[in-house]
Motif scaffolding. Sequence first.
Motif, PDB file in Angstrom:
ATOM      1  N   GLY A  27      45.024  22.628  43.910  1.00  0.00           N
ATOM      2  CA  GLY A  27      44.386  23.839  43.151  1.00  0.00           C
ATOM      3  C   GLY A  27      42.884  23.577  43.063  1.00  0.00           C
ATOM      4  N   LEU A  28      42.245  24.613  42.897  1.00  0.00           N
ATOM      5  CA  LEU A  28      40.815  24.993  42.752  1.00  0.00           C
ATOM      6  C   LEU A  28      40.386  25.601  41.433  1.00  0.00           C
ATOM      7  N   VAL A  29      39.432  25.399  40.598  1.00  0.00           N
ATOM      8  CA  VAL A  29      39.137  26.153  39.361  1.00  0.00           C
ATOM      9  C   VAL A  29      37.703  26.252  39.402  1.00  0.00           C
ATOM     10  N   LEU A  30      36.951  27.286  39.486  1.00  0.00           N
ATOM     11  CA  LEU A  30      35.590  27.488  39.479  1.00  0.00           C
ATOM     12  C   LEU A  30      35.173  27.902  37.955  1.00  0.00           C
ATOM     13  N   THR A  31      34.591  27.129  37.264  1.00  0.00           N
ATOM     14  CA  THR A  31      34.147  27.568  35.869  1.00  0.00           C
ATOM     15  C   THR A  31      32.910  28.029  35.897  1.00  0.00           C
ATOM     16  N   ASN A  32      32.535  29.416  36.241  1.00  0.00           N
ATOM     17  CA  ASN A  32      31.112  29.955  36.162  1.00  0.00           C
ATOM     18  C   ASN A  32      30.488  29.085  37.488  1.00  0.00           C
TER      19      ASN A  32
ATOM     20  N   THR B  50      38.541  29.314  53.913  1.00  0.00           N
ATOM     21  CA  THR B  50      39.363  28.171  54.707  1.00  0.00           C
ATOM     22  C   THR B  50      40.072  27.483  53.482  1.00  0.00           C
ATOM     23  N   ILE B  51      39.881  27.797  52.195  1.00  0.00           N
ATOM     24  CA  ILE B  51      40.687  27.066  51.216  1.00  0.00           C
ATOM     25  C   ILE B  51      41.724  27.958  50.757  1.00  0.00           C
ATOM     26  N   GLY B  52      42.864  27.662  51.057  1.00  0.00           N
ATOM     27  CA  GLY B  52      44.230  28.240  50.979  1.00  0.00           C
ATOM     28  C   GLY B  52      44.969  28.328  49.740  1.00  0.00           C
ATOM     29  N   CYS B  53      44.814  27.370  48.847  1.00  0.00           N
ATOM     30  CA  CYS B  53      45.502  27.307  47.482  1.00  0.00           C
ATOM     31  C   CYS B  53      44.951  28.042  46.746  1.00  0.00           C
ATOM     32  N   PRO B  54      45.906  28.617  45.550  1.00  0.00           N
ATOM     33  CA  PRO B  54      45.482  29.285  44.698  1.00  0.00           C
ATOM     34  C   PRO B  54      44.031  29.092  43.850  1.00  0.00           C
ATOM     35  N   VAL B  55      43.243  30.036  43.621  1.00  0.00           N
ATOM     36  CA  VAL B  55      42.067  29.580  43.047  1.00  0.00           C
ATOM     37  C   VAL B  55      41.874  30.304  41.649  1.00  0.00           C
ATOM     38  N   LEU B  56      41.470  29.667  40.605  1.00  0.00           N
ATOM     39  CA  LEU B  56      41.042  30.241  39.447  1.00  0.00           C
ATOM     40  C   LEU B  56      39.575  30.419  39.099  1.00  0.00           C
ATOM     41  N   VAL B  57      38.960  31.490  38.858  1.00  0.00           N
ATOM     42  CA  VAL B  57      37.516  31.635  39.001  1.00  0.00           C
ATOM     43  C   VAL B  57      37.267  32.393  37.598  1.00  0.00           C
ATOM     44  N   THR B  58      36.384  31.742  36.600  1.00  0.00           N
ATOM     45  CA  THR B  58      35.951  32.224  35.661  1.00  0.00           C
ATOM     46  C   THR B  58      34.538  32.652  35.669  1.00  0.00           C
ATOM     47  N   GLY B  59      34.169  33.927  34.953  1.00  0.00           N
ATOM     48  CA  GLY B  59      32.692  34.255  35.038  1.00  0.00           C
ATOM     49  C   GLY B  59      32.339  35.074  33.636  1.00  0.00           C
ATOM     50  N   GLY B  60      31.205  34.559  33.135  1.00  0.00           N
ATOM     51  CA  GLY B  60      30.750  35.181  32.045  1.00  0.00           C
ATOM     52  C   GLY B  60      29.785  36.518  32.202  1.00  0.00           C
ATOM     53  N   HIS B  61      30.144  37.373  31.467  1.00  0.00           N
ATOM     54  CA  HIS B  61      29.256  38.834  31.786  1.00  0.00           C
ATOM     55  C   HIS B  61      27.733  38.756  31.348  1.00  0.00           C
TER      56      HIS B  61
ATOM     57  N   LEU C 170      36.081  36.169  48.767  1.00  0.00           N
ATOM     58  CA  LEU C 170      35.897  35.337  49.730  1.00  0.00           C
ATOM     59  C   LEU C 170      37.068  34.329  49.841  1.00  0.00           C
ATOM     60  N   PHE C 171      37.851  33.958  48.951  1.00  0.00           N
ATOM     61  CA  PHE C 171      38.868  33.274  49.047  1.00  0.00           C
ATOM     62  C   PHE C 171      39.991  34.042  49.436  1.00  0.00           C
ATOM     63  N   PRO C 172      40.872  33.420  49.961  1.00  0.00           N
ATOM     64  CA  PRO C 172      42.394  34.272  50.591  1.00  0.00           C
ATOM     65  C   PRO C 172      43.093  34.366  49.109  1.00  0.00           C
ATOM     66  N   ASP C 173      43.077  33.576  48.364  1.00  0.00           N
ATOM     67  CA  ASP C 173      44.049  33.604  47.085  1.00  0.00           C
ATOM     68  C   ASP C 173      43.202  33.302  45.878  1.00  0.00           C
ATOM     69  N   ALA C 174      42.594  34.110  45.249  1.00  0.00           N
ATOM     70  CA  ALA C 174      41.766  33.953  43.850  1.00  0.00           C
ATOM     71  C   ALA C 174      41.886  34.796  42.948  1.00  0.00           C
ATOM     72  N   ARG C 175      42.021  34.380  41.717  1.00  0.00           N
ATOM     73  CA  ARG C 175      42.142  35.459  40.600  1.00  0.00           C
ATOM     74  C   ARG C 175      40.708  35.190  39.443  1.00  0.00           C
ATOM     75  N   LEU C 176      40.245  36.342  39.114  1.00  0.00           N
ATOM     76  CA  LEU C 176      38.950  36.491  38.339  1.00  0.00           C
ATOM     77  C   LEU C 176      39.389  36.724  36.829  1.00  0.00           C
ATOM     78  N   VAL C 177      38.915  35.533  36.002  1.00  0.00           N
ATOM     79  CA  VAL C 177      39.078  35.773  34.714  1.00  0.00           C
ATOM     80  C   VAL C 177      37.756  36.255  34.232  1.00  0.00           C
ATOM     81  N   GLU C 178      37.646  37.358  33.499  1.00  0.00           N
ATOM     82  CA  GLU C 178      36.204  37.813  32.869  1.00  0.00           C
ATOM     83  C   GLU C 178      36.162  37.631  31.395  1.00  0.00           C
ATOM     84  N   PHE C 179      34.974  37.042  31.139  1.00  0.00           N
ATOM     85  CA  PHE C 179      34.495  36.660  29.831  1.00  0.00           C
ATOM     86  C   PHE C 179      33.585  37.443  29.059  1.00  0.00           C
ATOM     87  N   GLU C 180      33.822  38.548  28.532  1.00  0.00           N
ATOM     88  CA  GLU C 180      32.907  39.479  27.928  1.00  0.00           C
ATOM     89  C   GLU C 180      32.071  38.975  26.976  1.00  0.00           C
ATOM     90  N   GLY C 181      30.793  39.092  26.858  1.00  0.00           N
ATOM     91  CA  GLY C 181      29.802  38.570  25.848  1.00  0.00           C
ATOM     92  C   GLY C 181      29.550  37.280  25.720  1.00  0.00           C
TER      93      GLY C 181
END
Length: 269
Positions: free
Chosen positions: A115-120, A205-216, A232-243
């Motif tokens: 799995g892959l997690v991108l923290t900002n 090319t990264i086929g595993c589920p990806v968790l992506v976080t971003g701060g507004h 750009l990912f085949p399978d990614a979910r974005l978690v938004e952090f307001e403020g």
Amino acid sequence: MAFLEVEDGRHVYYEHHRGSGRPVVLVHGWGANARCWDTVLGALRAADHTVVTIEHRACGRSDQDFADTSIGAIAGDVVALVAHLGLQRPVLNGWSLGGAVVVEAAHRLGADLGGLVLTNGATPRYTAADGWPHGGTPDDVEGVLAGLAADRPGTFRAVADAVCAKPVGEPAVLAIWHAFLQAGPAADASLRDLAHIDQRDILPTIGCPVLVTGGHQDGFVPFSAVAASVELFPDARLVEFEGVGHAPFLEDGERYRAELLAYLKGLDG
């Protein structure tokens, strides 16, 4: 304390916290060290995950005199550590520049990635380019590096002050600053490399589920860049952090840890 020899007798520092759950490798951002992950580490250990932290070349307790501190070299260290510890289908979690590191490491691991997690994460590009209107310019990065050359403590303090958009308290800011001060001048080349690399061909090319976080309110990796990377990912979910700025694990730690643990639980069905 544990060290892995990776190049010409030089070593990187790592910690291996054993558990029965899926292994998670935490990769810090530019100039930081493994201590930035302490609250995340505690939550993962409480859930009985195996957790590995690594400190970049020329950062923290790793050797300072590496000739190569590029993103690719650091990613190679992550892959070497995964092999050294025999980690099975690990999840790689990279913060900021560490996001570019784990994307490259994920590409090299291929089917061995869990799995892959991108923290900002600063991927696929940190600077703007044709077809990528997000971020600053290489000249902006050179300006930061020039500031470090003229006044390393003062420039790093200014960067530390800008990491969080939400108030996190002076102790947290000081911890970030002190971590920066442990990074040697050789680490500056890591940031210079980040200003030029392009990973747009890797993300699809990264086929595993990806968790992506971003701060507004992220002043380093614009939220628009994070949102665009998800597409750009085949399978990614974005978690938004307001403020929130560049460090959701510090600014909204409870929610960040909950999202991370839920993602890990989902990988295991």
